[in-house]
Design a protein around this motif. Structure first.
Motif, PDB file in Angstrom:
ATOM      1  N   GLY A  52      22.539  29.604  48.185  1.00 34.52           N
ATOM      2  CA  GLY A  52      23.475  29.057  49.161  1.00 34.52           C
ATOM      3  C   GLY A  52      24.752  29.889  49.238  1.00 34.52           C
ATOM      4  O   GLY A  52      24.929  30.886  48.536  1.00 34.52           O
ATOM      5  N   LEU A  53      25.661  29.461  50.092  1.00 32.60           N
ATOM      6  CA  LEU A  53      26.920  30.179  50.305  1.00 32.60           C
ATOM      7  C   LEU A  53      27.759  30.186  49.034  1.00 32.60           C
ATOM      8  O   LEU A  53      28.289  31.228  48.633  1.00 32.60           O
ATOM      9  N   PHE A  54      27.887  29.020  48.380  1.00 32.80           N
ATOM     10  CA  PHE A  54      28.694  28.949  47.166  1.00 32.80           C
ATOM     11  C   PHE A  54      28.107  29.825  46.055  1.00 32.80           C
ATOM     12  O   PHE A  54      28.843  30.516  45.355  1.00 32.80           O
ATOM     13  N   ALA A  55      26.787  29.800  45.917  1.00 33.77           N
ATOM     14  CA  ALA A  55      26.152  30.621  44.882  1.00 33.77           C
ATOM     15  C   ALA A  55      26.341  32.107  45.172  1.00 33.77           C
ATOM     16  O   ALA A  55      26.552  32.907  44.249  1.00 33.77           O
ATOM     17  N   SER A  56      26.296  32.489  46.431  1.00 35.22           N
ATOM     18  CA  SER A  56      26.514  33.890  46.790  1.00 35.22           C
ATOM     19  C   SER A  56      27.949  34.319  46.496  1.00 35.22           C
ATOM     20  O   SER A  56      28.185  35.402  45.953  1.00 35.22           O
ATOM     21  N   LEU A  57      28.912  33.473  46.858  1.00 37.36           N
ATOM     22  CA  LEU A  57      30.313  33.791  46.568  1.00 37.36           C
ATOM     23  C   LEU A  57      30.573  33.826  45.069  1.00 37.36           C
ATOM     24  O   LEU A  57      31.311  34.680  44.573  1.00 37.36           O
ATOM     25  N   TRP A  58      29.979  32.887  44.359  1.00 35.53           N
ATOM     26  CA  TRP A  58      30.151  32.827  42.907  1.00 35.53           C
ATOM     27  C   TRP A  58      29.632  34.107  42.255  1.00 35.53           C
ATOM     28  O   TRP A  58      30.268  34.663  41.363  1.00 35.53           O
ATOM     29  N   ALA A  59      28.478  34.587  42.719  1.00 34.33           N
ATOM     30  CA  ALA A  59      27.921  35.828  42.179  1.00 34.33           C
ATOM     31  C   ALA A  59      28.756  37.029  42.598  1.00 34.33           C
ATOM     32  O   ALA A  59      28.899  37.994  41.842  1.00 34.33           O
ATOM     33  N   ALA A  60      29.348  36.985  43.805  1.00 31.17           N
ATOM     34  CA  ALA A  60      30.136  38.114  44.299  1.00 31.17           C
ATOM     35  C   ALA A  60      31.415  38.305  43.501  1.00 31.17           C
ATOM     36  O   ALA A  60      31.843  39.443  43.270  1.00 31.17           O
ATOM     37  N   ILE A  61      32.044  37.202  43.048  1.00 31.02           N
ATOM     38  CA  ILE A  61      33.283  37.366  42.277  1.00 31.02           C
ATOM     39  C   ILE A  61      33.009  37.661  40.813  1.00 31.02           C
ATOM     40  O   ILE A  61      33.903  38.094  40.114  1.00 31.02           O
ATOM     41  N   GLY A  62      31.810  37.419  40.341  1.00 31.36           N
ATOM     42  CA  GLY A  62      31.476  37.783  38.967  1.00 31.36           C
ATOM     43  C   GLY A  62      31.146  36.621  38.068  1.00 31.36           C
ATOM     44  O   GLY A  62      30.963  36.791  36.871  1.00 31.36           O
ATOM     45  N   GLY A  63      31.099  35.413  38.592  1.00 30.01           N
ATOM     46  CA  GLY A  63      30.686  34.264  37.800  1.00 30.01           C
ATOM     47  C   GLY A  63      31.812  33.707  36.934  1.00 30.01           C
ATOM     48  O   GLY A  63      33.001  33.860  37.213  1.00 30.01           O
ATOM     49  N   TRP A  64      31.422  33.045  35.833  1.00 25.87           N
ATOM     50  CA  TRP A  64      32.380  32.373  34.958  1.00 25.87           C
ATOM     51  C   TRP A  64      33.412  33.304  34.331  1.00 25.87           C
ATOM     52  O   TRP A  64      34.593  32.932  34.258  1.00 25.87           O
ATOM     53  N   PRO A  65      33.041  34.479  33.834  1.00 23.38           N
ATOM     54  CA  PRO A  65      34.070  35.325  33.201  1.00 23.38           C
ATOM     55  C   PRO A  65      35.203  35.696  34.160  1.00 23.38           C
ATOM     56  O   PRO A  65      36.378  35.630  33.799  1.00 23.38           O
ATOM     57  N   THR A  66      34.866  36.036  35.376  1.00 22.27           N
ATOM     58  CA  THR A  66      35.895  36.412  36.340  1.00 22.27           C
ATOM     59  C   THR A  66      36.713  35.199  36.753  1.00 22.27           C
ATOM     60  O   THR A  66      37.943  35.282  36.884  1.00 22.27           O
ATOM     61  N   ALA A  67      36.068  34.066  36.966  1.00 24.36           N
ATOM     62  CA  ALA A  67      36.786  32.855  37.350  1.00 24.36           C
ATOM     63  C   ALA A  67      37.752  32.434  36.252  1.00 24.36           C
ATOM     64  O   ALA A  67      38.881  32.016  36.532  1.00 24.36           O
ATOM     65  N   ALA A  68      37.340  32.552  35.002  1.00 25.44           N
ATOM     66  CA  ALA A  68      38.227  32.200  33.887  1.00 25.44           C
ATOM     67  C   ALA A  68      39.450  33.116  33.861  1.00 25.44           C
ATOM     68  O   ALA A  68      40.578  32.664  33.630  1.00 25.44           O
ATOM     69  N   GLY A  69      39.251  34.400  34.119  1.00 24.83           N
ATOM     70  CA  GLY A  69      40.377  35.332  34.157  1.00 24.83           C
ATOM     71  C   GLY A  69      41.330  35.026  35.294  1.00 24.83           C
ATOM     72  O   GLY A  69      42.557  35.093  35.125  1.00 24.83           O
TER      73      GLY A  69
END
Length: 118
Positions: A52-69
């Protein structure tokens, strides 16, 4: 000189085996092919679904490690913005050439000099 092909003398046995080959019966071949087809159909993988769109965006930014940063950097920025350290206040005063009153007048010129002390 010896023949490299028949190093162990087995060619006579292989030739004899080739002469006696038996062709499997049609019934056996039909059963083997039916078994093979059943096994192939049993192991067909499920078709891959599009993320889905959210999963694609989540993968594009790098997932949990990038979001945590990014969350950490945001929280540190808010923290420093709310309560800046003393050396940062001194540097700001030197860059702006005045104290905290200077930015109030610069950002809100409609208020005039009423808010500026001294």
């Amino acid at each position: 000189m010896t023949d490299k092909h028949d190093e162990f003398g087995l060619d006579a046995y292989f030739d004899a085996g080739r002469k006696v080959t038996k062709i499997p019966s049609g019934d056996l071949m039909a059963r083997v092919l039916a078994d093979a087809e059943a096994q192939q159909l049993a192991h067909v993988p499920a078709p891959a679904t599009q993320p889905g769109l959210f999963a694609s965006l989540w993968a594009a930014i790098g997932g949990w490690p990038t979001a945590a940063g990014m969350v950490t950097a945001t929280l540190v920025g808010i923290w420093i913005g709310i309560s800046p350290p003393a050396p940062l206040e001194q540097i700001t005063a030197e860059v702006l050439g005045s104290t905290d009153d200077a930015y109030l007048v610069d950002l809100l010129p409609a208020f005039g000099d009423d808010f500026v002390e001294g």
